[in-house]
Scaffold this active site. Structure first.
Site, PDB file in Angstrom:
ATOM      1  CB  THR A  62      12.445  -6.232   4.046  1.00 42.20           C
ATOM      2  OG1 THR A  62      13.743  -6.256   4.657  1.00 42.20           O
ATOM      3  CG2 THR A  62      11.380  -6.495   5.097  1.00 42.20           C
ATOM      4  CE  LYS A  63      17.254  -3.360   3.197  1.00 43.26           C
ATOM      5  NZ  LYS A  63      18.336  -2.721   3.919  1.00 43.26           N
ATOM      6  CB  ALA A  70      10.412 -21.033  11.297  1.00 39.13           C
ATOM      7  CG  HIS A  88      -2.067  -0.905   1.147  1.00 39.05           C
ATOM      8  ND1 HIS A  88      -3.205  -0.606   0.454  1.00 39.05           N
ATOM      9  CD2 HIS A  88      -2.255  -2.141   1.660  1.00 39.05           C
ATOM     10  CE1 HIS A  88      -4.063  -1.599   0.547  1.00 39.05           C
ATOM     11  NE2 HIS A  88      -3.505  -2.554   1.268  1.00 39.05           N
TER      12      HIS A  88
END
Length: 197
Positions: free
Chosen positions: A176-177, A171, A124
């Site tokens: 994010t990268k 786990a 978003h």
């Protein structure tokens, strides 16, 4: 309906072909997925009838000997290779259209995705604090999982990420990268802690 399907599957969490009931359940799963336009499933793939598969305005392809387990959700632009396992309650949502696949999720051969994972190929937009987030749109980005990757339970993978061949994601990690090939990555956000081999 789910009690009936569970009866056919004999309670197994992965689609199997051992009994007539399991084979019937797989036929129902294949039918339910293929009734949607722009869905292609290899003949040897196993699709649970409890899986929710819909390409929306994109396309879904599922390769040979791949398994889509009960309660898995596949929506939007997704390309799944051969011998891939998508386990129970994993959610994979791609974005874009067939012509403009800006949020394509591509999963390479021999990849294992454990239960309760989430791969969402869009975020978003929320830059304007004076406007509701729902009115600010979405920013799609490809997710690429290369061959022979193991994604352990509860992993979240963000839009725009590539996970290199042969990697293991521990786990509960939030990726994010990009993760280089042959890496073991854990944590929130995920960080490489060692290399395989």
């Amino acid at each position: 309906m789910s009690i009936f399907l569970n009866f056919l599957r004999r309670g197994y969490n992965q689609p199997r072909r051992a009994t007539w009931g399991e084979r019937l359940a797989l036929k129902i799963g294949r039918y339910l997925a293929l009734r949607n336009k722009n869905v292609e499933i290899a003949k040897s793939a196993s699709i649970s009838p409890d899986a929710m598969i819909n390409p929306r305005s994109g396309k879904i392809t599922i390769g040979e000997k791949s398994i889509i387990s009960p309660q898995a959700v596949l929506q939007g632009n997704i390309k799944i290779g051969n011998n891939v396992s998508v386990q129970v309650r994993t959610i994979i949502v791609g974005y874009g259209t067939c012509e403009e696949p800006s949020g394509l999720i591509s999963i390479g051969d021999n990849t294992r995705i454990a239960p309760n994972c989430m791969l969402i190929a869009s975020d978003h937009v929320f830059a304007d604090p004076n406007k509701p987030i729902r009115e600010q749109g979405m920013k799609p980005g490809h997710i690429t999982i290369e061959d022979d990757v193991w994604i352990a339970g509860g992993v979240h993978i963000n839009a725009g990420v590539t996970i290199g061949r042969g990697s293991v994601i521990g786990a509960g990690a939030v990726v994010t990268k990009d993760i280089p090939p042959m890496s073991v990555a854990v944590g929130v956000p995920a960080k490489v802690i060692k290399k395989r081999g």
